[in-house]
Design an enzyme around this catalytic site. Structure first.
Site, PDB file in Angstrom:
ATOM      1  N   LYS A  25       1.061  -1.189  -0.018  1.00 34.70           N
ATOM      2  CA  LYS A  25      -0.254  -0.027  -0.024  1.00 34.70           C
ATOM      3  C   LYS A  25       0.790   1.359   0.075  1.00 34.70           C
ATOM      4  CE  LYS A  25      -1.812   1.446   4.093  1.00 34.70           C
ATOM      5  NZ  LYS A  25      -1.299   2.767   4.203  1.00 34.70           N
ATOM      6  N   ASN A  26       1.771   1.247   0.887  1.00 33.81           N
ATOM      7  CA  ASN A  26       2.701   2.501   0.964  1.00 33.81           C
ATOM      8  C   ASN A  26       3.584   2.663  -0.235  1.00 33.81           C
ATOM      9  OD1 ASN A  26       1.283   2.833   3.618  1.00 33.81           O
ATOM     10  ND2 ASN A  26       3.066   2.586   4.759  1.00 33.81           N
ATOM     11  N   ARG A 124       0.892  14.350  14.071  1.00 34.31           N
ATOM     12  CA  ARG A 124       1.552  14.170  12.774  1.00 34.31           C
ATOM     13  C   ARG A 124       1.719  15.548  11.889  1.00 34.31           C
ATOM     14  NH1 ARG A 124      -0.465   8.234  10.494  1.00 34.31           N
ATOM     15  NH2 ARG A 124       1.503   8.423   9.296  1.00 34.31           N
ATOM     16  N   ASP A 309       5.491   0.355  12.310  1.00 35.19           N
ATOM     17  CA  ASP A 309       4.168  -0.183  11.675  1.00 35.19           C
ATOM     18  C   ASP A 309       4.442  -1.986  12.320  1.00 35.19           C
ATOM     19  OD1 ASP A 309       3.462   2.012  10.573  1.00 35.19           O
ATOM     20  OD2 ASP A 309       3.797   1.364   8.512  1.00 35.19           O
TER      21      ASP A 309
END
Ligand code: UD1
Length: 431
Positions: A25-26, A124, A309
């Site tokens: 995904k990233n 963030r 993660d």
């Protein structure tokens, strides 16, 4: 209106079998944004069927791109881009949408984006994204919740020394720099494999980039890039999650179609837990024997350190370990929000700021819990696989942002996970 779904997990079954690993995904998200810079058609393959990928396609369409999605390949024709504004509604669907700032500035010389959404992992900030693009000639005005960006004289190369090796900032700079005038040098650039994948794609489109994966990236701007066909790299965090499912349940799982070299920072901890690993160029098999052993200290760092993660995933494994493990979270300030869900399932966890101490218990028990964020949700699901009895997990939209068909995959691995739609309909306004 879209129904809100939940998982009902009957735990206590060893997770056993083989699983082909989804595309990352990233890696896919910045590559899809990069198609804005190309002439002709781009075809990006191995895009997982995930809500974040859908959000990216919706953003590209809203900007005027023609997109077709077929069998995990997204074809993008950005020849008729006519918009430089990404609506607040689209921006809020994923944090990664901030990279459209660099891509749109490069493509249109202007960008209007709102502050991005995404996981709740504490503060963030996007200050580094803004200061870096300003160094490249962008004028950015923050007002009314929107970022109004313009490069009146075009973007130009710059020397950018990042105080933090931020992944998203490095991607934004790369997207802005590949077609900018002159040379851009990024010092203390993020070295994550997803950055290397983005650069490999861009090089295939004609970009001139050196040093990705090594901390100092040099980019010489070229004219418009040409579209190409590219397959994104496998998802290292998804692979680690399925290995963890075997580790926490005393199972035996082989993940294949993956890149074990990207997973080394995590694999050694599975060995510390007493699991047997068999590693080839493109697969890892993990065999677990009963309860995992405790981890000493797992401390998150930028790549090639232990990935943040994977912290919730390994912490879930440690809840049933035969001793006390310690975790130190160095990247995000609030990344233990999921811990109280695990405590509800019988885990013994003490949190003090960035440190979590986990005293392993023999057995977790089922409970009614909810996913807090993508990886925290994965941790809860892993715990549910190991727990005695039934766990009901709601808010699974967080988990489904990053794991493709995870219920089907786990069921094919001997787990018992049912996906059910809640009676309560959640409003899902069209963007
Ligand atoms: C990306 C990943 C995410 C992963 C994270 C760290 C995607 C879509 N997401 O997120 O899964 O957990 O990398 O590996 O690829 N920071 C600032 N100012 C900024 C930007 C970042 O201070 O302008 C700080 C952040 O607060 C954080 C650290 O830098 O403490 C790392 O963040 P960053 O690498 O930017 O993470 P993301 O790109 O958001």
């Amino acid at each position: 209106m879209s129904p809100m779904s939940k998982f009902i997990v009957n735990g206590g079954r060893p997770v056993i079998g083989r699983v082909s690993i989804q595309g990352s995904k990233n890696a896919a998200l910045p590559i899809l944004a990069a198609t804005l810079l190309c002439t002709g058609k781009s075809k990006i393959c191995r895009c997982s069927e995930l809500s974040d990928i859908d959000a990216s396609v919706d953003i590209l369409r809203s900007l005027g791109c023609q997109c077709t999605v077929d069998d995990k390949c997204v074809e993008v024709d950005s020849g008729r881009v006519c918009e430089y504004t990404v609506s607040e509604c689209l921006m809020s669907r994923m944090r990664s949408s901030i990279i459209y700032m660099g891509a749109l500035l490069a493509r249109c010389g202007r960008a209007e984006v709102s502050f991005p959404g995404g996981c709740e992992l504490g503060s963030r900030p996007i200050d580094l994204h803004l200061s870096s693009l300003r160094l490249m000639g962008a004028e950015i005005d923050e007002s009314g919740g929107y970022l109004h960006c313009e490069a009146p004289h075009g973007l130009h190369g710059a020397y950018i020394d990042l105080p933090v090796a931020s992944v998203g900032t490095t991607e934004n700079i790369i997207l802005a720099a590949v077609t900018a005038e002159g040379r851009t040098v990024i010092r203390n650039a993020a070295r994550e494999p997803e950055i290397v994948d983005l650069c490999a794609y861009l090089r295939q489109c004609g970009a001139k980039i050196d040093g990705d994966g090594q901390g100092v990236i040099a980019i010489d701007g070229v004219g418009r890039l040409r579209g190409t066909e590219y397959s994104v790299m496998p998802d290292r965090i998804a692979a680690v999650t399925y290995l963890a499912a075997a580790a926490i349940t005393g199972g035996d799982v082989e993940v294949y179609d993956c890149r074990p070299e990207h997973m080394y920072p995590v694999l050694s901890y599975f060995e510390q837990a007493g699991c047997d690993l068999t590693v080839t160029d493109s697969s890892v098999r993990l065999r677990a024997y009963g309860r995992p052993r405790r981890f000493e200290v797992i401390s998150t760092h930028v790549y090639p350190g232990f990935p943040t993660d994977a912290q919730p995933i390994m912490l879930a494994v440690s809840t049933v370990a035969d001793g006390t493990s310690m975790f130190v979270e160095n990247i995000f300030s609030c990344r233990y929000k999921y811990a109280d869900r695990l405590q509800k399932m019988g885990a013994h966890i003490r949190i003090s700021e960035r440190v979590a101490v986990v005293e392993g218990v023999e057995r977790l028990h089922g409970a009614k819990v909810s996913a807090t964020d993508l990886r925290g949700g994965a941790a809860v699901l892993l715990a549910a696989l190991a727990a005695e009895g039934t766990t009901v997990i709601d808010n699974i939209c967080h988990i489904e942002r990053g794991y493709e068909h995870i219920d089907d995959i786990l069921n094919s691995l001997n787990a018992d996970v049912k996906r059910v739609n809640d009676d309560v309909e959640q409003p899902n306004e069209p963007c």
